[in-house]
Design a protein around this motif. Sequence first.
Motif, PDB file in Angstrom:
ATOM      1  N   PRO A   2       0.821  -1.208   0.000  1.00 52.76           N
ATOM      2  CA  PRO A   2       0.000   0.000   0.000  1.00 52.76           C
ATOM      3  C   PRO A   2       0.858   1.262   0.000  1.00 52.76           C
ATOM      4  CG  PRO A   2      -0.538  -1.431   1.857  1.00 52.76           C
ATOM      5  CD  PRO A   2       0.678  -1.978   1.217  1.00 52.76           C
ATOM      6  N   ILE A   3       0.402   2.244  -0.763  1.00 50.44           N
ATOM      7  CA  ILE A   3       1.078   3.535  -0.839  1.00 50.44           C
ATOM      8  C   ILE A   3       0.062   4.622  -0.527  1.00 50.44           C
ATOM      9  CG2 ILE A   3       2.255   5.190  -2.343  1.00 50.44           C
ATOM     10  CD1 ILE A   3       3.227   2.729  -3.970  1.00 50.44           C
ATOM     11  N   LYS A  29       7.419   5.454  13.108  1.00 53.96           N
ATOM     12  CA  LYS A  29       6.661   4.702  14.118  1.00 53.96           C
ATOM     13  C   LYS A  29       5.324   4.218  13.574  1.00 53.96           C
ATOM     14  CE  LYS A  29       8.678   7.094  18.045  1.00 53.96           C
ATOM     15  NZ  LYS A  29       8.443   8.037  19.136  1.00 53.96           N
ATOM     16  N   SER A  30       4.814   4.904  12.547  1.00 53.97           N
ATOM     17  CA  SER A  30       3.528   4.533  11.952  1.00 53.97           C
ATOM     18  C   SER A  30       3.647   3.428  10.907  1.00 53.97           C
ATOM     19  CB  SER A  30       2.878   5.759  11.307  1.00 53.97           C
ATOM     20  OG  SER A  30       2.609   6.731  12.282  1.00 53.97           O
ATOM     21  N   GLY A  31       4.873   2.995  10.639  1.00 51.17           N
ATOM     22  CA  GLY A  31       5.062   1.890   9.701  1.00 51.17           C
ATOM     23  C   GLY A  31       5.504   2.283   8.306  1.00 51.17           C
ATOM     24  N   VAL A  32       5.849   3.544   8.097  1.00 52.87           N
ATOM     25  CA  VAL A  32       6.330   3.955   6.776  1.00 52.87           C
ATOM     26  C   VAL A  32       7.668   3.271   6.514  1.00 52.87           C
ATOM     27  CG1 VAL A  32       7.130   5.892   5.358  1.00 52.87           C
ATOM     28  CG2 VAL A  32       5.125   6.164   6.835  1.00 52.87           C
ATOM     29  N   ARG A  33       7.750   2.584   5.393  1.00 54.87           N
ATOM     30  CA  ARG A  33       8.987   1.889   5.008  1.00 54.87           C
ATOM     31  C   ARG A  33       9.888   2.778   4.165  1.00 54.87           C
ATOM     32  NH1 ARG A  33       9.401  -1.285   8.761  1.00 54.87           N
ATOM     33  NH2 ARG A  33       7.764  -2.813   8.978  1.00 54.87           N
ATOM     34  N   ARG A  34       9.258   3.624   3.360  1.00 53.42           N
ATOM     35  CA  ARG A  34      10.005   4.489   2.447  1.00 53.42           C
ATOM     36  C   ARG A  34       9.058   5.580   1.987  1.00 53.42           C
ATOM     37  NH1 ARG A  34      11.328   0.934  -2.368  1.00 53.42           N
ATOM     38  NH2 ARG A  34      11.619  -0.212  -0.484  1.00 53.42           N
ATOM     39  N   TYR A  35       9.608   6.720   1.643  1.00 50.16           N
ATOM     40  CA  TYR A  35       8.766   7.745   1.026  1.00 50.16           C
ATOM     41  C   TYR A  35       9.545   8.428  -0.070  1.00 50.16           C
ATOM     42  CZ  TYR A  35      11.105  11.554   3.569  1.00 50.16           C
ATOM     43  OH  TYR A  35      12.025  12.462   4.051  1.00 50.16           O
ATOM     44  N   GLN A  36       8.798   9.018  -0.986  1.00 51.10           N
ATOM     45  CA  GLN A  36       9.403   9.888  -1.986  1.00 51.10           C
ATOM     46  C   GLN A  36       8.577  11.159  -2.062  1.00 51.10           C
ATOM     47  OE1 GLN A  36       9.606   8.328  -5.935  1.00 51.10           O
ATOM     48  NE2 GLN A  36       7.406   8.099  -6.156  1.00 51.10           N
ATOM     49  N   MET A  37       9.250  12.252  -2.336  1.00 50.97           N
ATOM     50  CA  MET A  37       8.624  13.557  -2.401  1.00 50.97           C
ATOM     51  C   MET A  37       8.819  14.083  -3.821  1.00 50.97           C
ATOM     52  SD  MET A  37       9.635  16.817  -0.046  1.00 50.97           S
ATOM     53  CE  MET A  37       9.611  15.781   1.409  1.00 50.97           C
ATOM     54  N   LEU A  38       7.743  14.606  -4.384  1.00 50.93           N
ATOM     55  CA  LEU A  38       7.798  15.123  -5.747  1.00 50.93           C
ATOM     56  C   LEU A  38       7.078  16.459  -5.810  1.00 50.93           C
ATOM     57  CD1 LEU A  38       6.332  11.906  -6.041  1.00 50.93           C
ATOM     58  CD2 LEU A  38       7.733  12.190  -8.041  1.00 50.93           C
ATOM     59  N   HIS A  39       7.347  17.200  -6.887  1.00 49.70           N
ATOM     60  CA  HIS A  39       6.509  18.359  -7.200  1.00 49.70           C
ATOM     61  C   HIS A  39       6.516  18.522  -8.712  1.00 49.70           C
ATOM     62  CE1 HIS A  39       9.791  21.225  -8.005  1.00 49.70           C
ATOM     63  NE2 HIS A  39      10.371  20.777  -6.920  1.00 49.70           N
ATOM     64  N   PRO A  40       5.430  19.064  -9.254  1.00 44.53           N
ATOM     65  CA  PRO A  40       5.392  19.279 -10.700  1.00 44.53           C
ATOM     66  C   PRO A  40       6.534  20.195 -11.135  1.00 44.53           C
ATOM     67  CG  PRO A  40       3.217  19.619  -9.726  1.00 44.53           C
ATOM     68  CD  PRO A  40       4.201  19.493  -8.593  1.00 44.53           C
ATOM     69  N   ILE A  41       7.060  19.945 -12.309  1.00 44.23           N
ATOM     70  CA  ILE A  41       8.204  20.746 -12.765  1.00 44.23           C
ATOM     71  C   ILE A  41       7.838  22.213 -12.957  1.00 44.23           C
ATOM     72  CG2 ILE A  41       9.443  18.821 -13.791  1.00 44.23           C
ATOM     73  CD1 ILE A  41       8.389  19.727 -16.523  1.00 44.23           C
ATOM     74  N   ASN A  42       6.553  22.493 -13.132  1.00 47.03           N
ATOM     75  CA  ASN A  42       6.138  23.875 -13.327  1.00 47.03           C
ATOM     76  C   ASN A  42       5.453  24.485 -12.099  1.00 47.03           C
ATOM     77  OD1 ASN A  42       3.832  22.366 -13.456  1.00 47.03           O
ATOM     78  ND2 ASN A  42       3.008  23.368 -15.280  1.00 47.03           N
ATOM     79  N   ASP A  43       5.488  23.761 -10.970  1.00 50.40           N
ATOM     80  CA  ASP A  43       4.836  24.281  -9.761  1.00 50.40           C
ATOM     81  C   ASP A  43       5.537  23.767  -8.500  1.00 50.40           C
ATOM     82  OD1 ASP A  43       3.210  25.282  -7.789  1.00 50.40           O
ATOM     83  OD2 ASP A  43       1.375  24.325  -8.511  1.00 50.40           O
ATOM     84  N   PRO A  44       6.614  24.430  -8.074  1.00 50.68           N
ATOM     85  CA  PRO A  44       7.341  23.973  -6.888  1.00 50.68           C
ATOM     86  C   PRO A  44       6.562  24.148  -5.588  1.00 50.68           C
ATOM     87  CG  PRO A  44       8.231  26.053  -7.646  1.00 50.68           C
ATOM     88  CD  PRO A  44       7.220  25.616  -8.683  1.00 50.68           C
ATOM     89  N   LEU A  51       4.051   7.498   0.448  1.00 49.93           N
ATOM     90  CA  LEU A  51       4.550   6.805   1.641  1.00 49.93           C
ATOM     91  C   LEU A  51       4.191   5.324   1.507  1.00 49.93           C
ATOM     92  CD1 LEU A  51       2.811   9.629   3.111  1.00 49.93           C
ATOM     93  CD2 LEU A  51       4.949   9.190   4.275  1.00 49.93           C
ATOM     94  N   GLU A  52       5.186   4.462   1.574  1.00 49.98           N
ATOM     95  CA  GLU A  52       4.973   3.023   1.398  1.00 49.98           C
ATOM     96  C   GLU A  52       4.875   2.313   2.746  1.00 49.98           C
ATOM     97  OE1 GLU A  52       7.944   1.347  -1.177  1.00 49.98           O
ATOM     98  OE2 GLU A  52       7.684   2.951  -2.650  1.00 49.98           O
TER      99      GLU A  52
END
Length: 94
Positions: A2-3, A29-44, A51-52
Amino acid sequence: MPILRIEHGVADFSVWKQAFDSDPAGREKSGVRRYQMLHPINDPNWVMIDLEFDTTGEAEALLDSMRAVWTGPARTIISDPQARIAEQVETKEY
């Protein structure tokens, strides 16, 4: 796997990132194994966080915690929070 995908606007990315790094909901502590953060190239000022988790229950519990964060002090630094829990169907590398 689940993500939990969270998206929202931020008025000032550096201020929001500082709040994110302080981890008010306790990601690890909530069980997140990994996360990635993104933003649109035209909207920082729009962020997307994936969150996985090992279980859907963990993702649902963190989403509940995040809803509490969003209605608290975070409401001054984010806008239009959206979230959904997705299931990875396929990944392929070339």
